[in-house]
Design an enzyme around this catalytic site. Structure first.
Site, mmCIF file in Angstrom:
data_model
loop_
_atom_site.group_PDB
_atom_site.id
_atom_site.type_symbol
_atom_site.label_atom_id
_atom_site.label_comp_id
_atom_site.label_asym_id
_atom_site.label_seq_id
_atom_site.Cartn_x
_atom_site.Cartn_y
_atom_site.Cartn_z
ATOM 1 N N ALA A 1 0.703 -1.174 0.069
ATOM 2 C CA ALA A 1 0.003 -0.022 0.085
ATOM 3 C C ALA A 1 0.883 1.126 -0.004
ATOM 4 O O ALA A 1 1.995 1.350 0.432
ATOM 5 C CB ALA A 1 -0.848 0.012 1.337
ATOM 6 N N PRO A 2 0.353 2.339 -0.740
ATOM 7 C CA PRO A 2 -0.899 2.308 -1.345
ATOM 8 C C PRO A 2 -1.126 1.857 -2.587
ATOM 9 O O PRO A 2 -2.204 1.928 -3.338
ATOM 10 C CB PRO A 2 -1.125 3.886 -1.301
ATOM 11 N N GLY A 3 0.053 1.572 -3.402
ATOM 12 C CA GLY A 3 0.133 0.921 -4.555
ATOM 13 C C GLY A 3 1.075 1.342 -5.776
ATOM 14 O O GLY A 3 0.874 1.045 -6.780
ATOM 15 N N ASP B 1 9.563 -3.445 0.217
ATOM 16 C CA ASP B 1 9.586 -2.186 0.452
ATOM 17 C C ASP B 1 9.140 -1.915 1.947
ATOM 18 O O ASP B 1 7.867 -1.774 2.074
ATOM 19 C CB ASP B 1 8.897 -1.184 -0.597
ATOM 20 N N GLU C 1 -0.638 -6.072 1.866
ATOM 21 C CA GLU C 1 -0.643 -5.144 2.666
ATOM 22 C C GLU C 1 -1.302 -5.655 3.896
ATOM 23 O O GLU C 1 -2.295 -6.087 4.017
ATOM 24 C CB GLU C 1 -1.386 -3.860 2.209
ATOM 25 N N LYS D 1 4.144 1.155 -6.228
ATOM 26 C CA LYS D 1 5.059 0.073 -6.573
ATOM 27 C C LYS D 1 4.259 -1.039 -7.250
ATOM 28 O O LYS D 1 4.706 -1.450 -8.199
ATOM 29 C CB LYS D 1 6.179 -0.151 -5.646
ATOM 30 N N ARG E 1 -5.404 0.291 4.685
ATOM 31 C CA ARG E 1 -4.408 0.794 3.515
ATOM 32 C C ARG E 1 -4.727 -0.377 2.761
ATOM 33 O O ARG E 1 -4.131 0.009 1.217
ATOM 34 C CB ARG E 1 -3.187 0.796 4.212
ATOM 35 N N CYS F 1 12.402 4.213 2.881
ATOM 36 C CA CYS F 1 12.626 5.564 2.479
ATOM 37 C C CYS F 1 13.111 6.250 3.833
ATOM 38 O O CYS F 1 12.679 7.165 4.411
ATOM 39 C CB CYS F 1 11.078 6.135 1.972
#
Length: 435
Positions: free
Chosen positions: A109-111, A176, A131, A113, A136, A229
């Site tokens: 989520a949120p999508g 991720d 997810e 990637k 989410r 991130c």
């Protein structure tokens, strides 16, 4: 901003610290990706007068300037593009999905990637987008439906359940991982206020466990990409070092990309770091390969007999019917990949949810109309004024053959209507309607 965090950034960046600190007071760069499942750059820019400033992070990504309100344009609601922080596309570029790959996006989520992976698969192969957070996951499902991919399983699970359902199955896995979000601090005040050493430690522990589950899902010879991130070494290089120390069959596979900068993982090889000075936000990305050549298959779902009402409706409505159909308790799904068993996983969507049998009639879903891999026999092209009427959920006076139709803007489906011959009854989902 926390002094301990700033001290760690000084140690990490050295002479570039001042340049990074300056970016904290600058506006973050915004961007978008063209959805190649539904359009191409030439058509898209003829429909949307946006600047053509490409990003270095993916082949079909561009920077936005000062445009506002793009998310409620017909092009966005038809799924022709996806608004995304520019450097967030880098992880999928490094994963490099190819046609017919089986791919797992563990924390999807949120999508952004998952939709990018779907574009690169080009309605071949198979994508599982998972997810753990239910709200989410619902957003993930909605974004993938709008994007129109016909080969995506959307699940809402702890990653441990994916490990049990798909051991040694996927060609490529994207992890991720949830992180402390240091790379998002200039665009997200919450990321600044919530930072603490304790948060970093908790994230690192969780990331190690998620990586273990990712490893179990990856077939031998497959590619695993770990990304965050955030900036700190605890959630990045140290997580990778720990993971590689536990798995001698995994090695860093340095990606051939020109963006970002190399991050040396001591004794292991090179990963990629991206800083705000590089034209995006903050990311760490490590591509790894699993030795060997063993893999496992999974069992396929056994469908109920597809009702004649369904096949009749599909042949009447579509030029080409899905190669795979699955029916369960009057709900019908279509796809371009066999329907796989998922064990105890909670499924939100299995490829394309086509609709439901109600009595002796078939009622198609919104996802049915948004799919990118089918052509409708009698679509209805709406005028610009009727597009707005439709998106607000109102009926439209229009002579058309009785029954279900896709309604389109510039040839691209926005959703469905049911005609009584004179009026188009609006079937645009209520929660999506413009207010």
């Amino acid at each position: 901003m926390d002094d301990k965090f700033l001290h760690e950034m000084k140690e990490l960046l050295g002479s570039e610290y001042d340049a990074w600190e300056k970016t904290l007071d600058e506006s973050p760069r915004r961007g978008f990706r063209i959805n190649l499942l539904k359009t191409d750059a030439q058509e898209f820019f003829s429909l949307m007068p946006l600047a053509k400033e490409p990003t270095p992070f993916c082949d079909h990504g561009y920077y936005l300037q000062d445009e506002k309100g793009l998310g409620v344009t017909p092009a966005a609601l038809a799924g022709l593009f996806y608004i995304q922080e520019p450097s967030a596309s880098a992880a999928v570029t490094i994963l490099h999905p190819k046609k017919n790959d089986k791919v797992l996006d563990l924390c999807a989520a949120p999508g952004s990637k998952s939709t990018q992976i779907a574009e690169m698969l080009d309605n071949t192969g198979f994508l599982c987008a998972n997810e753990i957070n239910a709200s989410r996951a619902a957003i993930l499902k909605e974004n993938l439906e709008r994007h129109g991919a016909a080969n995506v399983l959307v699940t809402n699970n702890d990653t441990a359940l994916l490990k049990d359902a798909f051991p040694l199955y996927f060609d490529k896995v994207l992890c991720d991982a949830p992180c402390s979000g240091e790379g998002m601090m200039r665009k997200n005040d919450t990321a600044r206020s919530q930072w603490s050493p304790e948060l970093v430690s908790a994230c690192a522990a969780r990331q190690k466990q998620i990586l273990e589950n990712a490893y179990a899902c990856l077939k031998e010879g497959g590619i695993l990409v770990y990304s965050t991130c955030t900036f700190n070494r605890h959630e990045n290089e140290e997580v990778i070092q720990h993971f590689l120390s536990q798995h001698s069959d995994m090695s860093i596979d340095t990606p051939p990309v020109s963006f970002g900068r190399k991050a040396e993982v001591e004794g292991c090889g090179s990963a990629i770091r991206i800083f705000p000075m590089d034209g995006g936000e903050g990311h760490f990305i490590c591509r790894m390969k699993k030795a060997g050549n063993a893999s496992r298959d999974v069992r396929l779902k056994k469908s109920e007999r597809i009702d004649f009402i369904v096949t009749s409706f599909l042949h009447e409505t579509l030029s080409d019917v899905y190669p795979y159909l699955y029916q369960y308790r009057n709900r019908v799904y279509g796809g371009i990949f066999p329907f796989v068993e998922t064990g105890r996983c909670h499924i939100l969507s299995h490829q394309v949810y086509l609709g439901e049998i109600k009595g002796r009639r078939f009622v198609p879903s919104h996802a049915f109309f948004m799919s990118s891999c089918v052509t409708f026999k009698e679509p209805i092209e709406l005028s610009e004024s009727d597009v707005q009427v439709y998106l607000h959920g109102e009926q439209i006076a229009c002579a058309a053959s009785k029954g279900w139709h896709a309604v389109t803007w510039k040839g691209h489906a926005l959703g469905g209507v049911h005609s009584d011959g004179k009026v188009l009854k609006n079937k645009y989902p209520k929660h999506l309607r413009l207010r």
